[in-house]
Write an enzyme that holds these catalytic residues in place. Structure first.
Site, short mmCIF file in Angstrom:
data_model
loop_
_atom_site.label_atom_id
_atom_site.label_comp_id
_atom_site.label_asym_id
_atom_site.label_seq_id
_atom_site.Cartn_x
_atom_site.Cartn_y
_atom_site.Cartn_z
N CYS A 142 0.82 -1.22 0.00
CA CYS A 142 0.00 0.00 0.00
C CYS A 142 0.85 1.27 0.00
O CYS A 142 1.56 1.54 -0.96
CB CYS A 142 -0.99 -0.03 1.16
SG CYS A 142 -2.40 1.09 0.92
N LYS A 163 -11.87 8.21 -0.87
CA LYS A 163 -11.07 7.05 -0.50
C LYS A 163 -11.57 5.80 -1.22
O LYS A 163 -12.77 5.54 -1.29
CB LYS A 163 -11.16 6.84 1.02
CG LYS A 163 -10.27 5.71 1.55
CD LYS A 163 -10.39 5.62 3.06
CE LYS A 163 -9.46 4.56 3.63
NZ LYS A 163 -9.57 4.47 5.11
N SER A 192 -7.82 0.01 0.64
CA SER A 192 -8.20 1.07 1.57
C SER A 192 -7.15 2.18 1.45
O SER A 192 -6.15 2.18 2.15
CB SER A 192 -8.26 0.53 3.01
OG SER A 192 -8.56 1.57 3.92
N HIS A 235 -4.47 -4.57 0.29
CA HIS A 235 -4.25 -5.16 1.62
C HIS A 235 -4.69 -6.62 1.65
O HIS A 235 -5.67 -6.97 2.32
CB HIS A 235 -5.01 -4.36 2.67
CG HIS A 235 -4.43 -3.03 2.97
ND1 HIS A 235 -3.29 -2.87 3.73
CD2 HIS A 235 -4.81 -1.78 2.58
CE1 HIS A 235 -3.00 -1.58 3.82
NE2 HIS A 235 -3.90 -0.90 3.13
N GLU A 237 -3.55 -8.82 3.34
CA GLU A 237 -3.39 -9.31 4.71
C GLU A 237 -4.59 -9.00 5.60
O GLU A 237 -4.68 -9.52 6.73
CB GLU A 237 -2.13 -8.69 5.34
CG GLU A 237 -2.28 -7.27 5.87
CD GLU A 237 -2.22 -6.19 4.80
OE1 GLU A 237 -2.29 -5.00 5.16
OE2 GLU A 237 -2.12 -6.53 3.60
N ARG A 249 -14.86 3.43 12.64
CA ARG A 249 -13.98 4.41 13.29
C ARG A 249 -14.18 5.79 12.70
O ARG A 249 -14.28 6.78 13.43
CB ARG A 249 -12.53 3.97 13.10
CG ARG A 249 -11.48 4.94 13.64
CD ARG A 249 -10.14 4.68 12.98
NE ARG A 249 -10.18 4.92 11.55
CZ ARG A 249 -9.31 4.41 10.68
NH1 ARG A 249 -8.34 3.61 11.09
NH2 ARG A 249 -9.41 4.70 9.38
#
Length: 308
Positions: A142, A163, A192, A235, A237, A249
């Site tokens: 990333c 985003k 992301s 991502h 992972e 969040r």
């Protein structure tokens, strides 16, 4: 064979509960095997969560792997106890004389900052140059993928208006590249990020190949022809709930984030996400370790300095 990690690292109990074979350093020392030396330069604020995510991906190979957790500076992370950092992490300066078969440089939540405004950018440039002499193959995730391309080739990212968040389908562009071996022609991966570098910018660099991409996300997996640099813009992972945590969040912080795309069933956050990316994420790291690291690394790691 398993990954080798410190006996008291909290990630060990989590991985064991997932039936992932982990060997502590005491037991591993009894085996007469030269393990792969892999470093994880962890730039994420929540170090412990990120450790588990990447260790999980490294575990699914027949290779024994010795993992060093590395921090880039001494600044205390916001979301990780300093006692954990002191117990399980090494400062980059303390491993600068060491050679590694593989290095993973994680992402970081720094997309809205210019590189020169990142507090550790000067040290990051040192790490990138150091890896050319001390690491057989480096995988950048990333933000780190964008930072490395900027440092080595001067290709700067642009910021998206909104985003990019969600699970997206990607197409394999080079099925003959060993990093893509075993991949379905179309596969899914989480993203992301705000930053983006165009496929054309990657393709304009001699010696780089775009191996997987999509119209929505752009380039996803890019690798150098000599197998020493791998750029992963998403991502693989991520845990099942990682995007959910980020979304909630931001809502709690009073922001107005877009709902992650292709993530919640029926776009209903009350429903758990349908996980469609973990198998290919595991395969990506297995292929990297096997074809880019293990089959190319010298037995004597000291000879890596001759490859720079």
């Amino acid at each position: 064979m398993p990954i080798r990690i410190p006996t008291e690292l909290p990630a060990q109990s989590i991985l064991n509960s997932e039936n992932i074979f982990v060997m502590d350093t005491d037991r591993a020392a009894m085996q007469d095997i030269r393990p792969l030396e892999v470093g994880i330069l962890n730039l994420m604020p929540n170090k412990m969560e990120t450790e588990v995510q990447f260790l999980r991906l490294l575990s699914n190979t027949p290779l024994q792997i010795n993992v060093d957790l590395i921090r880039i500076d001494n600044q205390a992370p916001k979301n990780t106890p300093e006692s954990h950092m002191k117990a399980f992490y090494q400062n980059f300066d303390d491993v600068a004389d060491k050679q590694y078969d593989g290095l993973i440089v994680t992402g970081a939540p720094l997309a809205l900052l210019d590189y020169d405004d990142v507090k550790y950018w000067q040290k990051m440039k040192v790490v990138l140059e150091w890896a050319q002499r001390h690491v057989q193959s480096t995988l950048f995730s990333c933000w780190a993928a964008h930072a490395a391309l900027y440092h080595f080739h001067g290709k700067n990212r642009r910021l998206r208006d909104e985003k990019l968040s969600g699970i997206f389908a990607h197409q394999v562009k080079d099925e003959h590249n060993e990093l893509m071996r075993g991949f379905d022609p179309v596969f899914h991966a989480p993203h992301s990020r705000y930053g983006e570098i165009s496929v054309a910018d990657y393709e304009s660099v001699e010696g780089l190949s775009v191996l997987a991409s999509s119209e929505k996300t752009g380039a996803y997996i890019v690798a150098s022809d000599d197998k020493r640099l791998v750029f992963v813009t998403g991502h693989p992972e991520y845990d099942p709930d990682s995007l959910d945590q980020e979304y909630k969040r931001d809502l709690k912080a009073g922001l107005t984030p877009n709902m992650p795309e292709n993530y919640y069933p029926d776009d209903d956050p009350a429903q758990g996400p349908l996980v469609t990316w973990r198998a290919h994420g595991s395969l990506l790291f297995t292929n990297w370790l096997n074809y880019y690291v293990y089959q190319n690394t010298p037995y004597d790691l000291a000879s890596l300095s001759n490859k720079a």
